[in-house]
Design a protein around this motif. Structure first.
Motif, short mmCIF file in Angstrom:
data_model
loop_
_atom_site.label_atom_id
_atom_site.label_comp_id
_atom_site.label_asym_id
_atom_site.label_seq_id
_atom_site.Cartn_x
_atom_site.Cartn_y
_atom_site.Cartn_z
N LEU A 71 0.82 -1.22 0.00
CA LEU A 71 0.00 0.00 0.00
C LEU A 71 0.85 1.26 0.00
N TRP A 72 2.04 1.20 0.53
CA TRP A 72 2.89 2.38 0.61
C TRP A 72 3.96 2.42 -0.47
N THR A 73 3.87 1.55 -1.48
CA THR A 73 4.76 1.63 -2.63
C THR A 73 4.43 2.89 -3.43
N GLU A 74 5.44 3.66 -3.80
CA GLU A 74 5.23 4.91 -4.51
C GLU A 74 5.15 4.67 -6.01
N VAL A 75 4.46 5.56 -6.71
CA VAL A 75 4.32 5.47 -8.16
C VAL A 75 5.69 5.42 -8.82
N GLN A 76 6.65 6.24 -8.35
CA GLN A 76 7.98 6.28 -8.95
C GLN A 76 8.74 4.96 -8.77
N ASP A 77 8.35 4.14 -7.79
CA ASP A 77 8.99 2.85 -7.59
C ASP A 77 8.47 1.81 -8.60
N VAL A 78 7.28 2.02 -9.11
CA VAL A 78 6.66 1.10 -10.06
C VAL A 78 6.92 1.54 -11.50
N CYS A 79 6.87 2.83 -11.72
CA CYS A 79 7.05 3.41 -13.06
C CYS A 79 8.36 4.19 -13.05
N LEU A 80 9.39 3.62 -13.64
CA LEU A 80 10.71 4.24 -13.59
C LEU A 80 10.76 5.61 -14.25
N LYS A 81 9.93 5.83 -15.27
CA LYS A 81 9.95 7.15 -15.92
C LYS A 81 9.05 8.17 -15.21
N CYS A 82 8.45 7.76 -14.10
CA CYS A 82 7.59 8.66 -13.31
C CYS A 82 8.36 9.17 -12.11
N THR A 83 9.61 9.56 -12.30
CA THR A 83 10.44 9.99 -11.18
C THR A 83 9.83 11.20 -10.49
N GLY A 84 9.98 11.21 -9.19
CA GLY A 84 9.47 12.32 -8.39
C GLY A 84 8.01 12.17 -7.99
N ASP A 85 7.34 11.11 -8.46
CA ASP A 85 5.94 10.91 -8.10
C ASP A 85 5.88 10.02 -6.87
N GLU A 86 5.69 10.63 -5.72
CA GLU A 86 5.70 9.91 -4.45
C GLU A 86 4.31 9.46 -4.01
N ARG A 87 3.33 9.55 -4.90
CA ARG A 87 1.97 9.14 -4.52
C ARG A 87 1.90 7.64 -4.30
N LYS A 88 1.06 7.25 -3.37
CA LYS A 88 0.88 5.84 -3.01
C LYS A 88 -0.55 5.67 -2.52
N ILE A 89 -0.99 4.43 -2.34
CA ILE A 89 -2.35 4.22 -1.85
C ILE A 89 -2.48 4.80 -0.45
N ALA A 90 -1.60 4.44 0.45
CA ALA A 90 -1.59 5.00 1.81
C ALA A 90 -0.18 4.89 2.36
N SER A 91 0.21 5.86 3.15
CA SER A 91 1.56 5.85 3.74
C SER A 91 1.64 4.91 4.92
N TRP A 92 0.61 4.90 5.71
CA TRP A 92 0.52 3.98 6.84
C TRP A 92 -0.92 3.52 6.95
N LEU A 93 -1.21 2.68 7.88
CA LEU A 93 -2.50 2.01 7.87
C LEU A 93 -3.57 2.70 8.71
N LEU A 94 -3.22 3.72 9.45
CA LEU A 94 -4.17 4.40 10.32
C LEU A 94 -4.26 5.87 9.93
N PRO A 138 -4.75 9.92 10.26
CA PRO A 138 -4.77 10.58 8.96
C PRO A 138 -3.58 10.16 8.10
N TYR A 139 -3.83 10.08 6.81
CA TYR A 139 -2.77 9.73 5.86
C TYR A 139 -2.05 11.01 5.45
N ASP A 140 -0.86 10.85 4.87
CA ASP A 140 -0.11 12.05 4.49
C ASP A 140 -0.59 12.60 3.14
N ALA A 141 -0.01 13.69 2.73
CA ALA A 141 -0.43 14.40 1.52
C ALA A 141 -0.23 13.58 0.25
N TYR A 142 0.66 12.61 0.26
CA TYR A 142 0.92 11.80 -0.93
C TYR A 142 0.02 10.57 -1.03
N SER A 143 -0.82 10.35 -0.04
CA SER A 143 -1.73 9.21 -0.06
C SER A 143 -2.88 9.49 -1.01
#
Length: 167
Positions: A72-95, A97-102
């Motif tokens: 759930l906390w894998t970032e877009v840039q970790d999956v898509c190599l050409k999407c560098t700088g995209d730190e969005r993920k499903i959720a940063s942690w499981l409880l 409030p989630y952070d701004a990139y969730s």
């Protein structure tokens, strides 16, 4: 005649007992139905949470050029190599409030235990109200698909609804 009606205005003890017994019987019938309705509503919220995670995983895959996260906390840039700088993920942690990139909103809560996690990233302890995300076909941080399972009131097993990606 008015005087005769005045004498009959009182309520007898047997009338009171009869009404009391009727109310107790109605309560005994109604309370289990109300409790069952609450459980069904909470199970429905778990299914709604499952669907929300499904939509969020598909949104993630759109951002990551078709790749799903392995966690759930894998970032877009970790999956898509050409999407560098995209730190969005499903959720940063499981409880919350989630952070701004969730990608998921902070109102994603466990309907059975509101202060408990609503998300799980593995097959660890099944807790009522949690939604579990499982990847499959993973290579590094990129998964080919996922399955989402929810835990209803019966915390010993998953709900009958399982959401699976098809690619």
């Amino acid at each position: 005649r008015c005087e005769e009606n005045m004498k009959d205005k009182g309520v007898s003890l047997s009338d009171s007992i009869t009404v009391g017994i009727i109310l107790i019987v109605l309560g005994m019938i109604a309370i289990p139905h109300v409790m069952a309705g609450r459980t069904k509503a909470r199970d429905a919220l778990v299914r709604t949470n499952m669907h929300t995670i499904q939509l969020t995983a598909e949104h993630f895959a759109t951002l990551a050029n078709g790749g799903y996260p392995v966690q759930l906390w894998t970032e877009v840039q970790d999956v898509c190599l050409k999407c560098t700088g995209d730190e969005r993920k499903i959720a940063s942690w499981l409880l919350t409030p989630y952070d701004a990139y969730s990608l998921i909103e902070d109102d994603f809560i466990n309907p059975f235990i509101s202060f408990n996690n609503a998300l799980a990233n593995d097959d660890a302890a099944k807790v009522s109200g949690t939604v579990h995300y499982f990847d499959y076909g993973a290579s590094g941080n990129r998964a080919q698909g996922y399955s989402i399972r929810g835990v209803g009131e019966d915390a010993t097993r998953y709900m009958s609804l399982v959401l699976i990606s098809y690619r």
